[in-house]
Design an enzyme around this catalytic site. Structure first.
Site, mmCIF file in Angstrom:
data_model
loop_
_atom_site.group_PDB
_atom_site.id
_atom_site.type_symbol
_atom_site.label_atom_id
_atom_site.label_comp_id
_atom_site.label_asym_id
_atom_site.label_seq_id
_atom_site.Cartn_x
_atom_site.Cartn_y
_atom_site.Cartn_z
ATOM 1 N N ASP A 211 5.578 -7.704 -4.370
ATOM 2 C CA ASP A 211 5.025 -8.947 -4.897
ATOM 3 C C ASP A 211 6.057 -9.692 -5.748
ATOM 4 O OD1 ASP A 211 2.642 -8.339 -3.681
ATOM 5 O OD2 ASP A 211 1.786 -7.399 -5.473
HETATM 6 N N1 URA Z 1 1.623 -2.634 -4.309
HETATM 7 C C1 URA Z 1 1.342 -3.808 -4.944
HETATM 8 O O1 URA Z 1 0.219 -4.057 -5.329
HETATM 9 N N2 URA Z 1 2.346 -4.683 -5.122
HETATM 10 C C2 URA Z 1 3.614 -4.455 -4.758
HETATM 11 O O2 URA Z 1 4.485 -5.286 -4.967
HETATM 12 C C3 URA Z 1 3.891 -3.220 -4.105
HETATM 13 C C4 URA Z 1 2.869 -2.332 -3.898
#
Ligand code: URA
Length: 237
Positions: free
Chosen positions: A104
């Site tokens: 993310d």
């Molecule tokens: N899980 C998430 O919620 N976000 C990420 O960036 C990676 C794994």
């Protein structure tokens, strides 16, 4: 010099898959250094040997493998419609490479990037159970019963998800936890915690396939041959 299977050499050139390359070899359409080959397990030297398909030279493209320690505020795509900074812009390479899975916008840590589609598929395919370790800061301490639920499995949009391991690195801080998962659905860690009404305040991927972020945040390096081979050896069956 690297000796590689002829069918891999052909698929690395982008012409076709390994399986189809085997068919081309059996049809006698492939030759090496001017001699037709019908021998499926044959290996070629990717620097010296010249491989022909229907009389035309084909070249396997070089594969690149990078580890980026992703900073916050960067999107895991090749292009962003909102013009935000992308992970690709952080790498000073002209090669067309792609992220393996995604992190993310505000998640930090290990992100692998490559132009080797086979390697990328290998890492992300759920059947290979390649582990990802995340350091998570939560809005409240985890209760014991919730830890057990997350290890047993909870349902995210109708599909079961599990953490294979949960550890508390600081004895007296149960808001800080390291979880391991072997799948890569989008927002997986946040959604796992959300099912039990926890909010993830910050998220850092500590390792992927055992490869740790050993470069400063925002920096990157190429993977070593032994890391690449190690991934296949450790998780490939
Ligand atoms: N899980 C998430 O919620 N976000 C990420 O960036 C990676 C794994």
């Amino acid at each position: 010099m690297t000796l590689i299977r002829l069918n891999k050499y052909i698929s690395d050139s982008g012409i076709t898959s390994r399986r189809k390359a085997d068919e081309l070899i059996l049809q006698g359409r492939v030759s090496v250094n001017g001699r037709a080959v019908f021998d499926l397990p044959m290996k070629v030297d990717d620097e010296k040997d010249i491989v022909y398909l229907d009389g035309e030279v084909i070249k396997a493209k070089r594969h690149f493998y990078f580890l980026l320690n992703k900073p916050k505020g960067v999107v895991t795509t090749t292009k962003d419609e909102k013009n935000r900074r992308t992970v690709i812009e952080l790498l000073k390479t002209k090669e067309r490479i792609y992220p393996v899975g995604r992190l993310d916008y505000n998640t930090t840590g290990v992100l692998l990037l490559t132009n080797d589609g086979e390697f990328s598929n290998f890492l992300t395919h759920p059947k290979n159970k390649v582990p990802r370790e995340y350091e998570v800061k939560l809005d409240r301490p985890i209760a014991d019963e919730d830890k057990l639920k997350l290890l047993k499995g909870v349902y995210i949009y109708g599909n079961k998800g599990v953490f294979t391991k949960i550890v508390f690195p600081k004895k007296n801080d149960r808001k800080f936890v390291i979880v391991t998962s072997v799948e890569g659905r989008n927002h997986f860690v946040k959604n796992m915690f959300k099912t039990l009404s926890y909010n993830v305040m910050s998220l850092n991927r500590k390792s992927y396939a055992g490869i740790v972020a050993d470069v400063p945040v925002g920096a990157y390096r190429e993977l070593t041959i032994s890391e690449i081979k190690g991934v296949i050896k450790n998780y490939g069956g």
